[in-house]
Design a protein around this motif. Structure first.
Motif, PDB file in Angstrom:
ATOM      1  N   PRO A  67       0.816  -1.229   0.000  1.00  0.00           N
ATOM      2  CA  PRO A  67       0.000   0.000   0.000  1.00  0.00           C
ATOM      3  C   PRO A  67       0.844   1.271   0.000  1.00  0.00           C
ATOM      4  CG  PRO A  67      -0.935  -1.604   1.500  1.00  0.00           C
ATOM      5  CD  PRO A  67       0.374  -2.172   1.043  1.00  0.00           C
ATOM      6  N   SER A  68       1.981   1.256   0.695  1.00  0.00           N
ATOM      7  CA  SER A  68       2.841   2.444   0.719  1.00  0.00           C
ATOM      8  C   SER A  68       3.414   2.726  -0.665  1.00  0.00           C
ATOM      9  CB  SER A  68       3.975   2.253   1.724  1.00  0.00           C
ATOM     10  OG  SER A  68       4.778   1.137   1.383  1.00  0.00           O
ATOM     11  N   ALA A  69       3.773   1.668  -1.407  1.00  0.00           N
ATOM     12  CA  ALA A  69       4.288   1.860  -2.762  1.00  0.00           C
ATOM     13  C   ALA A  69       3.197   2.393  -3.686  1.00  0.00           C
ATOM     14  CB  ALA A  69       4.854   0.543  -3.297  1.00  0.00           C
ATOM     15  N   VAL A  70       1.982   1.900  -3.517  1.00  0.00           N
ATOM     16  CA  VAL A  70       0.856   2.383  -4.333  1.00  0.00           C
ATOM     17  C   VAL A  70       0.585   3.850  -4.029  1.00  0.00           C
ATOM     18  CG1 VAL A  70      -1.611   2.118  -4.783  1.00  0.00           C
ATOM     19  CG2 VAL A  70      -0.173   0.092  -4.511  1.00  0.00           C
ATOM     20  N   TRP A  71       0.600   4.220  -2.757  1.00  0.00           N
ATOM     21  CA  TRP A  71       0.370   5.609  -2.373  1.00  0.00           C
ATOM     22  C   TRP A  71       1.452   6.525  -2.934  1.00  0.00           C
ATOM     23  CZ3 TRP A  71      -3.214   8.775  -0.778  1.00  0.00           C
ATOM     24  CH2 TRP A  71      -2.867   9.994  -0.213  1.00  0.00           C
ATOM     25  N   THR A  72       2.712   6.078  -2.854  1.00  0.00           N
ATOM     26  CA  THR A  72       3.817   6.863  -3.405  1.00  0.00           C
ATOM     27  C   THR A  72       3.662   7.044  -4.907  1.00  0.00           C
ATOM     28  OG1 THR A  72       5.310   6.033  -1.684  1.00  0.00           O
ATOM     29  CG2 THR A  72       6.320   6.988  -3.647  1.00  0.00           C
ATOM     30  N   ALA A  73       3.282   5.969  -5.607  1.00  0.00           N
ATOM     31  CA  ALA A  73       3.078   6.052  -7.049  1.00  0.00           C
ATOM     32  C   ALA A  73       1.917   6.971  -7.390  1.00  0.00           C
ATOM     33  CB  ALA A  73       2.836   4.654  -7.621  1.00  0.00           C
ATOM     34  N   LEU A  74       0.865   6.927  -6.564  1.00  0.00           N
ATOM     35  CA  LEU A  74      -0.295   7.789  -6.806  1.00  0.00           C
ATOM     36  C   LEU A  74       0.096   9.261  -6.719  1.00  0.00           C
ATOM     37  CD1 LEU A  74      -3.342   8.145  -7.238  1.00  0.00           C
ATOM     38  CD2 LEU A  74      -3.638   7.912  -4.771  1.00  0.00           C
ATOM     39  N   ILE A  75       0.859   9.617  -5.705  1.00  0.00           N
ATOM     40  CA  ILE A  75       1.285  11.014  -5.548  1.00  0.00           C
ATOM     41  C   ILE A  75       2.242  11.417  -6.665  1.00  0.00           C
ATOM     42  CG2 ILE A  75       2.473  12.638  -4.036  1.00  0.00           C
ATOM     43  CD1 ILE A  75      -0.261  11.708  -3.010  1.00  0.00           C
ATOM     44  N   LYS A  76       3.171  10.531  -6.987  1.00  0.00           N
ATOM     45  CA  LYS A  76       4.195  10.853  -7.980  1.00  0.00           C
ATOM     46  C   LYS A  76       3.621  10.933  -9.383  1.00  0.00           C
ATOM     47  CE  LYS A  76       8.618   9.146  -9.773  1.00  0.00           C
ATOM     48  NZ  LYS A  76       9.649   8.082  -9.683  1.00  0.00           N
ATOM     49  N   GLU A  77       2.711  10.020  -9.727  1.00  0.00           N
ATOM     50  CA  GLU A  77       2.212   9.923 -11.095  1.00  0.00           C
ATOM     51  C   GLU A  77       0.921  10.698 -11.338  1.00  0.00           C
ATOM     52  OE1 GLU A  77       3.539   8.263 -13.771  1.00  0.00           O
ATOM     53  OE2 GLU A  77       5.331   7.927 -12.549  1.00  0.00           O
ATOM     54  N   PHE A  78       0.340  11.271 -10.281  1.00  0.00           N
ATOM     55  CA  PHE A  78      -0.965  11.913 -10.464  1.00  0.00           C
ATOM     56  C   PHE A  78      -0.938  13.046 -11.481  1.00  0.00           C
ATOM     57  CE2 PHE A  78      -4.539  14.686  -9.409  1.00  0.00           C
ATOM     58  CZ  PHE A  78      -5.569  13.757  -9.450  1.00  0.00           C
ATOM     59  N   MET A 244       3.523  -2.101 -11.507  1.00  0.00           N
ATOM     60  CA  MET A 244       2.335  -2.456 -10.748  1.00  0.00           C
ATOM     61  C   MET A 244       1.936  -1.415  -9.700  1.00  0.00           C
ATOM     62  SD  MET A 244       1.778  -4.865 -12.591  1.00  0.00           S
ATOM     63  CE  MET A 244       0.179  -5.254 -11.902  1.00  0.00           C
ATOM     64  N   PRO A 245       2.867  -0.710  -9.036  1.00  0.00           N
ATOM     65  CA  PRO A 245       2.403   0.354  -8.120  1.00  0.00           C
ATOM     66  C   PRO A 245       1.570   1.406  -8.841  1.00  0.00           C
ATOM     67  CG  PRO A 245       4.686  -0.192  -7.659  1.00  0.00           C
ATOM     68  CD  PRO A 245       4.318  -0.913  -8.923  1.00  0.00           C
ATOM     69  N   GLU A 246       2.004   1.815 -10.037  1.00  0.00           N
ATOM     70  CA  GLU A 246       1.238   2.789 -10.805  1.00  0.00           C
ATOM     71  C   GLU A 246      -0.080   2.187 -11.282  1.00  0.00           C
ATOM     72  OE1 GLU A 246       4.350   2.060 -11.191  1.00  0.00           O
ATOM     73  OE2 GLU A 246       5.479   3.900 -10.837  1.00  0.00           O
ATOM     74  N   PHE A 247      -0.044   0.909 -11.645  1.00  0.00           N
ATOM     75  CA  PHE A 247      -1.258   0.214 -12.069  1.00  0.00           C
ATOM     76  C   PHE A 247      -2.305   0.234 -10.966  1.00  0.00           C
ATOM     77  CE2 PHE A 247      -3.846  -3.611 -12.303  1.00  0.00           C
ATOM     78  CZ  PHE A 247      -4.276  -3.619 -13.622  1.00  0.00           C
ATOM     79  N   PHE A 248      -1.895  -0.123  -9.757  1.00  0.00           N
ATOM     80  CA  PHE A 248      -2.844  -0.144  -8.649  1.00  0.00           C
ATOM     81  C   PHE A 248      -3.229   1.270  -8.206  1.00  0.00           C
ATOM     82  CE2 PHE A 248      -1.544  -4.558  -8.302  1.00  0.00           C
ATOM     83  CZ  PHE A 248      -2.719  -5.175  -7.912  1.00  0.00           C
ATOM     84  N   ALA A 249      -2.388   2.251  -8.480  1.00  0.00           N
ATOM     85  CA  ALA A 249      -2.759   3.644  -8.188  1.00  0.00           C
ATOM     86  C   ALA A 249      -3.957   4.052  -9.040  1.00  0.00           C
ATOM     87  CB  ALA A 249      -1.570   4.562  -8.450  1.00  0.00           C
ATOM     88  N   VAL A 250      -3.969   3.624 -10.311  1.00  0.00           N
ATOM     89  CA  VAL A 250      -5.119   3.904 -11.174  1.00  0.00           C
ATOM     90  C   VAL A 250      -6.349   3.147 -10.683  1.00  0.00           C
ATOM     91  CG1 VAL A 250      -6.014   3.756 -13.526  1.00  0.00           C
ATOM     92  CG2 VAL A 250      -3.610   4.345 -13.143  1.00  0.00           C
ATOM     93  N   ILE A 251      -6.147   1.917 -10.211  1.00  0.00           N
ATOM     94  CA  ILE A 251      -7.264   1.148  -9.651  1.00  0.00           C
ATOM     95  C   ILE A 251      -7.868   1.880  -8.453  1.00  0.00           C
ATOM     96  CG2 ILE A 251      -7.892  -0.991  -8.468  1.00  0.00           C
ATOM     97  CD1 ILE A 251      -7.468  -1.417 -11.396  1.00  0.00           C
ATOM     98  N   VAL A 252      -7.021   2.469  -7.627  1.00  0.00           N
ATOM     99  CA  VAL A 252      -7.509   3.232  -6.471  1.00  0.00           C
ATOM    100  C   VAL A 252      -8.349   4.417  -6.929  1.00  0.00           C
ATOM    101  CG1 VAL A 252      -6.792   4.707  -4.552  1.00  0.00           C
ATOM    102  CG2 VAL A 252      -5.643   2.521  -4.922  1.00  0.00           C
ATOM    103  N   ILE A 253      -7.902   5.123  -7.956  1.00  0.00           N
ATOM    104  CA  ILE A 253      -8.654   6.266  -8.479  1.00  0.00           C
ATOM    105  C   ILE A 253     -10.019   5.820  -9.000  1.00  0.00           C
ATOM    106  CG2 ILE A 253      -8.700   8.022 -10.293  1.00  0.00           C
ATOM    107  CD1 ILE A 253      -5.682   8.217 -10.049  1.00  0.00           C
ATOM    108  N   LEU A 254     -10.053   4.706  -9.723  1.00  0.00           N
ATOM    109  CA  LEU A 254     -11.321   4.196 -10.240  1.00  0.00           C
ATOM    110  C   LEU A 254     -12.246   3.778  -9.102  1.00  0.00           C
ATOM    111  CD1 LEU A 254     -10.014   2.072 -13.246  1.00  0.00           C
ATOM    112  CD2 LEU A 254     -11.307   4.201 -13.350  1.00  0.00           C
ATOM    113  N   SER A 255     -11.680   3.181  -8.058  1.00  0.00           N
ATOM    114  CA  SER A 255     -12.496   2.807  -6.897  1.00  0.00           C
ATOM    115  C   SER A 255     -13.095   4.034  -6.227  1.00  0.00           C
ATOM    116  CB  SER A 255     -11.650   2.015  -5.897  1.00  0.00           C
ATOM    117  OG  SER A 255     -11.141   0.833  -6.482  1.00  0.00           O
ATOM    118  N   MET A 256     -12.308   5.084  -6.114  1.00  0.00           N
ATOM    119  CA  MET A 256     -12.808   6.319  -5.510  1.00  0.00           C
ATOM    120  C   MET A 256     -13.907   6.942  -6.360  1.00  0.00           C
ATOM    121  SD  MET A 256     -11.323   6.526  -2.677  1.00  0.00           S
ATOM    122  CE  MET A 256     -12.003   8.143  -2.267  1.00  0.00           C
ATOM    123  N   LEU A 257     -13.766   6.859  -7.677  1.00  0.00           N
ATOM    124  CA  LEU A 257     -14.824   7.375  -8.554  1.00  0.00           C
ATOM    125  C   LEU A 257     -16.128   6.618  -8.338  1.00  0.00           C
ATOM    126  CD1 LEU A 257     -13.041   7.988 -11.991  1.00  0.00           C
ATOM    127  CD2 LEU A 257     -13.941   9.699 -10.408  1.00  0.00           C
ATOM    128  N   GLY A 258     -16.034   5.295  -8.240  1.00  0.00           N
ATOM    129  CA  GLY A 258     -17.232   4.502  -7.989  1.00  0.00           C
ATOM    130  C   GLY A 258     -17.872   4.848  -6.656  1.00  0.00           C
TER     131      GLY A 258
END
Length: 277
Positions: A67-78, A244-258
């Motif tokens: 989860p920490s890697a996904v969060w880092t990727a989300l902030i970095k790649e947003f 995969m961290p960036e991949f799951f970061a996009v999954i998190v964004i889609l989950s939040m949209l839902g």
């Protein structure tokens, strides 16, 4: 006999509403500090437990990132993901507006004119049972790789969901009220706007919510099939590069949209259809 009919109609009305769309809406929500604390602690335990487990068993990042890697990727790649998020929202908004409007109109037509349902129902059944993603390549061949094929796919996916739920709501009305309105000389149009439409509002909102979620899924799937923009395109790009961290970061964004879609229609229903309770 009228009392029995009234009770039956009222029972049917009580079974219709946003609260039936999901068990999450059946409660009154967290109201005390203890409940809020329990919810936060549960989230911390789940996320923290996943983090510790993945590190403990040394699971590779390309298999399942922490989860920490996904969060880092989300902030970095947003900043890079944000424009694609905008494209997806445009597709969803336009397609849902078209499909939802047509769905509501068709629901009103088939409930007022039963013969029309016999004509329309087979085609609606085909749309419901046909995966819209299967039509995306054909739409791309006709309209290219722009917004058009994706918007059409979203409209075809969301429209039938709105129509089915809205039609169910239009039919689940108290017949005694309609009979009383007719005795006072109310026209069919007046009965529809004054009785059927307000009483069907909870089911209409359910249909809009489900249609929006189906539209989001279809938009992402269409972006994965073809095109160089959108969140679906990001998923395809990151997975092909094994990021995969960036991949799951996009999954998190889609989950939040839902979740935001669900919360929006829940709050609208709570404000405009709370009389049902």
């Amino acid at each position: 006999m009228s009392n029995g009919t009234s009770k039956t109609g009222q029972t049917g009305l009580n079974q219709v509403g946003l609260s039936n769309a999901s068990a999450f809406a059946s409660g009154t929500g967290a109201r005390t500090s203890a409940e809020i604390t329990a919810i936060i602690l549960t989230a911390v335990l789940v996320i923290g437990g996943l983090e510790v487990s993945l590190r403990w068993f040394e699971v590779p990042q390309y298999v399942l990132p922490t989860p920490s890697a996904v969060w880092t990727a989300l902030i970095k790649e947003f900043p890079l993901i944000a424009p694609h998020l905008g494209y997806t929202l445009i597709e969803l908004s336009c397609g849902f507006a078209i499909g939802g409007s047509i769905g509501l109109i068709l629901a009103a037509v088939i409930t007022q004119f039963p013969f029309a349902e016999k004509i329309i129902a087979p085609y609606i059944l085909i749309l419901v049972t046909t995966p819209m993603l299967a039509l995306v390549p054909l739409l791309i061949l006709r309209f290219g790789f722009g917004f058009e094929p994706r918007i059409i796919a979203v409209a075809l996916a969301s429209g039938p969901m709105v129509m089915i739920n809205a039609a169910t709501g239009f039919r689940r009305v108290d017949n005694d009220k309609i009979a009383l309105a007719r005795s006072y000389g109310a026209t069919t149009l007046q009965i529809f706007w004054k009785i059927r439409a307000p009483m069907a509002l909870p089911m209409i909102l359910v249909g809009l919510m489900i249609g929006a979620i189906f539209g989001l899924l279809t938009a992402v799937g269409a972006e994965m099939v073809g095109g160089g923009f959108g969140l679906g395109n990001r998923l395809t790009t990151y997975s092909s590069m094994i990021n995969m961290p960036e991949f799951f970061a996009v999954i998190v964004i889609l989950s939040m949209l839902g979740i935001l879609i669900y919360v929006f229609f829940f709050l609208v229903g709570k404000k405009w259809a709370s009389w049902e309770a």
